[in-house]
Enzyme design. Structure first.
Site, PDB file in Angstrom:
ATOM      1  N   LYS A  82      40.834  -5.706  98.759  1.00  0.00           N
ATOM      2  CA  LYS A  82      40.021  -6.623  98.850  1.00  0.00           C
ATOM      3  C   LYS A  82      40.688  -7.825  98.586  1.00  0.00           C
ATOM      4  O   LYS A  82      40.796  -9.095  98.981  1.00  0.00           O
ATOM      5  CB  LYS A  82      38.639  -6.433  98.463  1.00  0.00           C
ATOM      6  CG  LYS A  82      37.662  -5.190  98.885  1.00  0.00           C
ATOM      7  CD  LYS A  82      36.585  -5.024  98.299  1.00  0.00           C
ATOM      8  CE  LYS A  82      36.082  -3.589  97.934  1.00  0.00           C
ATOM      9  NZ  LYS A  82      36.068  -2.825  98.746  1.00  0.00           N
ATOM     10  N   SER A 114      41.840  -0.354  97.952  1.00  0.00           N
ATOM     11  CA  SER A 114      40.523  -0.377  97.708  1.00  0.00           C
ATOM     12  C   SER A 114      39.979  -1.623  97.304  1.00  0.00           C
ATOM     13  O   SER A 114      40.282  -2.790  97.606  1.00  0.00           O
ATOM     14  CB  SER A 114      40.131   0.845  96.727  1.00  0.00           C
ATOM     15  OG  SER A 114      39.000   1.299  96.783  1.00  0.00           O
ATOM     16  N   TRP A 116      33.357   6.416 103.119  1.00  0.00           N
ATOM     17  CA  TRP A 116      32.451   5.211 102.230  1.00  0.00           C
ATOM     18  C   TRP A 116      33.084   3.839 102.577  1.00  0.00           C
ATOM     19  O   TRP A 116      32.686   2.876 102.795  1.00  0.00           O
ATOM     20  CB  TRP A 116      32.875   5.418 100.630  1.00  0.00           C
ATOM     21  CG  TRP A 116      32.145   4.533  99.797  1.00  0.00           C
ATOM     22  CD1 TRP A 116      32.939   3.844  99.043  1.00  0.00           C
ATOM     23  CD2 TRP A 116      30.769   4.456  99.593  1.00  0.00           C
ATOM     24  NE1 TRP A 116      31.949   3.250  98.169  1.00  0.00           N
ATOM     25  CE2 TRP A 116      30.667   3.571  98.623  1.00  0.00           C
ATOM     26  CE3 TRP A 116      29.836   4.965 100.066  1.00  0.00           C
ATOM     27  CZ2 TRP A 116      29.299   2.874  97.966  1.00  0.00           C
ATOM     28  CZ3 TRP A 116      28.477   4.340  99.591  1.00  0.00           C
ATOM     29  CH2 TRP A 116      28.480   3.414  98.566  1.00  0.00           C
ATOM     30  N   HIS A 137      40.379   8.971  99.817  1.00  0.00           N
ATOM     31  CA  HIS A 137      40.529   7.599  99.269  1.00  0.00           C
ATOM     32  C   HIS A 137      41.537   7.480  98.414  1.00  0.00           C
ATOM     33  O   HIS A 137      41.631   7.990  97.277  1.00  0.00           O
ATOM     34  CB  HIS A 137      39.211   7.155  98.862  1.00  0.00           C
ATOM     35  CG  HIS A 137      39.171   5.808  98.322  1.00  0.00           C
ATOM     36  ND1 HIS A 137      39.028   4.641  99.307  1.00  0.00           N
ATOM     37  CD2 HIS A 137      38.918   4.925  97.138  1.00  0.00           C
ATOM     38  CE1 HIS A 137      38.988   3.500  98.350  1.00  0.00           C
ATOM     39  NE2 HIS A 137      38.765   3.819  97.334  1.00  0.00           N
TER      40      HIS A 137
HETATM   41  C1  GCU Z   1      33.933   1.895  94.895  1.00  0.00           C
HETATM   42  C2  GCU Z   1      33.403   0.659  95.705  1.00  0.00           C
HETATM   43  C3  GCU Z   1      34.536   0.435  96.618  1.00  0.00           C
HETATM   44  C4  GCU Z   1      35.894   0.110  96.121  1.00  0.00           C
HETATM   45  C5  GCU Z   1      36.193   1.500  95.118  1.00  0.00           C
HETATM   46  C6  GCU Z   1      37.422   1.273  94.620  1.00  0.00           C
HETATM   47  O1  GCU Z   1      33.875   3.129  95.554  1.00  0.00           O
HETATM   48  O2  GCU Z   1      32.485   1.155  96.224  1.00  0.00           O
HETATM   49  O3  GCU Z   1      34.135  -0.713  97.237  1.00  0.00           O
HETATM   50  O4  GCU Z   1      36.567  -0.136  97.266  1.00  0.00           O
HETATM   51  O5  GCU Z   1      35.122   1.560  94.230  1.00  0.00           O
HETATM   52  O6  GCU Z   1      38.112   0.138  94.406  1.00  0.00           O
HETATM   53  O7  GCU Z   1      37.987   2.359  94.384  1.00  0.00           O
END
Ligand code: GCU
Length: 686
Positions: A529, A525, A616, A667
């Site tokens: 990134k 997540s 998402w 997720h």
């Molecule tokens: C939120 C956010 C995402 C991210 C996620 C996470 O949902 O919007 O961009 O990847 O958190 O880190 O779990």
């Protein structure tokens, strides 16, 4: 002599005229306040006024938490208890401590003076009297120049605030808001004051699709909130419209600025009730049919239009060019890698985790005492340096397994309170960070049995994951003299985490248990990134894995499906650099898309993974991005995922140097994911 006098008189006249013009455009404002007036007027207001052609001199008589009662008593007793802060015509703020009110009243020919109640009492009318009356009387007698007297209406707390005073209002934002409205209206009418309706402006903004994201600690304002409050003051002071004001602070998107200006202006016209000005609809799109038509930027064409025909042009021209764009416009520039932290072995043991592993805990201390703790497991008794997976953890080293000897990571304050970030896990803030709570995300036995080491550290060690104006993380230790905030092209939190990953790798280069030339960097997540950016910016990482990294990670921004650039900048203003804000709702203007981030990793092995229910993060956008990145692998003679079709949920693609899978489920990062990563790594790191 005569000639001189003749000349002198018109000159004098002109000088007087010029002075009068300057006088007319200069407004002298004194607030008798507390930290809420600091939030409202000590940032943005001077700049906003300047944009509209006014000069504001802004005084703030500040005592933390000061109530009307205390102000009135201090006024009458002459107590020298205030911090007197004044922003002059040049916009520079001076501070004079231990100042009595009488001093400030005389310091300027104030045009405007404002009063306010302390936030806990702001909605309790009975607490205003007799103090407000006494204070108004005192000030009116002491400031003959002032012709306007204002009441600064303060705001209700964040709905999930953990402030003990919130219980006066049943811990209910709407109740608190109503109470402030009633009390402020009564005060304003009774004394013939003008209201500065910040409470309503903040509430107006909260009613937009940006929601309740204006506080930094539940009651003080964050950067967005402070902008809204200043805009409200501006409307009241100038008797005008702030909409279209061009002053734009860093870290606000154009969308946020628009909503903030609308919220302030609506409050100015309707100070005691929330207004709907048409920004309430939630615009998240999950419909494939509504994905905008777009063309991806041409990856194999240099900025000057010349084609990238071979690896040499890619490596010497196009790749550096793309890298520089991502750095400048998205993640921000991190400091040079010259940092040499001190490494201290905190603890080590052999044959742990039921005899499977050896363990080490190492503290890396950077300048100014900032430290990060690495937790390192390697297969027990390994004779040679082993390859390893390196990834950041969300909730502390102790959360990744139930090994009692792992030191409890000290979580940052915000995370202790809220869990992941404000608004999440309110009921059980500690649960995610309990020892072993994240063990399902780190199947250590599997990884170790496969012959890999595992190295991890806590994200908050490098930069706590919330928007505090970059005061609490690693950013501050690198500021230049006088710097308080990253420049628009300087690193946000993601780049800082990536930087932390590189510093961990620096350390691993010195540790004989791990073969630093065979380290896979991975992340889930937001940390995915960060792993991608680490992989792009540090070619020592031998393999890169993005697990459900979504928007700002592997997913194409131009699809704008699920989370968008606008939304991510709004919710996590601290993740990217200031320049990235301008692409919110403006994806077409991005000089790149995320497939080019993936391409920066070529020709090193890259794994992109999605989960079928993780809409998402836009699984299809992640897949298409990986496919498009394959062109860069093609320059090296690798097929990558060129021409691949997206697998069904549960399916995976393992090709030349690139892999993709679509796990079934939500997720998360699970054993399924890890088994695939291990199999992939086995091809390259063994
Ligand atoms: C939120 C956010 C995402 C991210 C996620 C996470 O949902 O919007 O961009 O990847 O958190 O880190 O779990």
């Amino acid at each position: 002599m005569k000639i001189k006098r003749i000349l002198f008189i018109p000159l004098l006249f002109l000088a007087v005229l010029a002075g009068a013009a300057q006088e007319r455009d200069t407004l002298r404002i004194l607030s008798i306040g507390n930290s809420f007036s600091v939030d409202a007027i000590e940032q943005n207001l001077h700049e906003m006024a300047a944009d509209a052609g006014y000069v504001y001199i802004i005084g703030n008589m500040y005592i933390g938490g000061c109530s009307l009662e205390r102000h009135a008593n201090h006024a009458e007793s002459g107590a020298a208890d205030y911090s007197y802060r004044k922003i002059g015509t040049d916009g520079i703020r001076m501070v004079r401590e231990k100042t009595p009110l009488s001093y400030a009243l005389k310091d300027e020919r104030w045009d405007v003076v404002s009063f306010q109640q302390s936030s806990p009492l702001s909605g309790i009318s009975a607490s205003y009297e007799p103090w407000l009356g006494r204070l108004v009387r005192y000030v009116k007698a002491g400031v003959p120049s002032a012709s306007r007297f204002l009441f600064h209406q303060t705001w209700a707390y964040a709905q999930d605030a953990l402030n003990p005073n919130y219980s006066h209002y049943g811990c209910d934002q709407k109740l608190m808001y109503r109470a402030i409205m009633d009390a402020s209206k009564q005060a304003v009418e009774h004394y013939g004051l003008e209201v500065i309706p910040c409470g309503t402006a903040i509430q107006n903004y909260r009613a937009t699709w940006y929601r309740d994201n204006v506080n930094r600690d539940g009651y003080h304002l964050n950067l967005t909130g402070r902008y809204i409050a200043a805009a409200t003051w501006f409307c009241t002071l100038s008797g005008g419209d702030v909409r279209g004001n061009a002053y734009m602070p860093l870290y606000l998107t154009p969308g946020q600025v628009k909503a903030a200006q609308e919220a302030a202006f609506a409050a100015y016209t309707s100070p005691y009730a929330v207004t709907d000005f048409g920004m309430r609809s939630n615009t998240v799109n999950y419909d494939e049919a509504r994905v905008p038509k777009f063309t991806l930027p041409a990856m194999m064409r240099c900025g000057d239009g010349s084609p990238v025909r071979n690896r040499r042009v890619w490596e010497t021209k196009r790749r550096p060019e793309l890298y520089a764009l991502f750095e400048r416009e998205m993640f921000g520039r991190a400091p040079e890698a010259s940092e040499k932290p001190e490494a201290e072995l905190l603890e080590s043991a052999e044959g742990v985790l039921g005899g499977l592993a050896d363990r080490k805990q190492v503290r890396l201390t950077f300048r100014k005492g900032r430290a990060m703790d690495l937790l390192i497991y390697t297969p027990a008794g390994a004779k040679k340096p082993v390859p390893a997976f390196l990834g950041i953890n969300f909730h502390g080293n102790h959360s990744i397994c139930s090994d009692e000897a792992v030191r409890m990571t000290e979580l940052d304050a915000q995370q202790r309170r809220y869990g992941v970030y404000p608004g999440m896990d309110r009921d059980k803030p500690e649960s995610r960070a309990a020892r072993g709570a994240q063990a399902s995300r780190w199947p250590l036995e599997r990884i170790l049995a496969a012959g890999y080491g595992v190295v991890t550290f806590y994200r908050g060690d490098i930069d706590p994951d919330f928007d505090d104006g970059f005061r609490n993380g690693v950013h501050g230790i690198f500021y230049k003299e006088g710097q308080h905030y990253p420049e628009p092209d300087e690193w946000g939190a993601l780049a800082a985490w990536a930087w932390g990953l590189s510093r961990a790798l620096d350390y691993l280069e010195t540790d004989s248990c791990i073969d630093a030339s065979r380290v896979a960097v991975l992340g889930h997540s937001r940390l995915g990134k960060a792993a991608l950016w680490a992989g792009a910016s540090d070619s020592r990482f031998a393999l890169v894995i993005s697990n459900d990294s979504g928007c700002g990670g592997a997913a194409l921004s131009r699809r704008a499906l699920g989370e968008t650039v606008e939304i991510i900048n709004r919710s996590f203003p601290h993740w990217f650099c200031g320049n990235f804000k301008k692409y919110g709702g403006n994806e077409d203007k991005l000089p790149f898309d995320q497939h080019e981030l993936l391409a920066l990793i070529a020709p090193r092995p890259l794994y992109v993974a999605s989960a079928s229910l993780d809409r998402w993060a836009d699984p299809k956008g992640e897949f298409l991005s990986a496919v498009a990145a394959s062109e860069a692998y093609g320059l090296y003679g690798f097929r990558g995922l060129k021409g691949a079709r997206m697998p069904e949920p549960g399916g995976s693609l393992l090709s030349d140097r690139m892999a993709y899978h679509l796990r079934e489920g939500k997720h998360d990062i699970t054993e399924f994911d890890w088994l695939h990563y291990i199999a992939f790594a086995d091809q390259f790191l063994k």
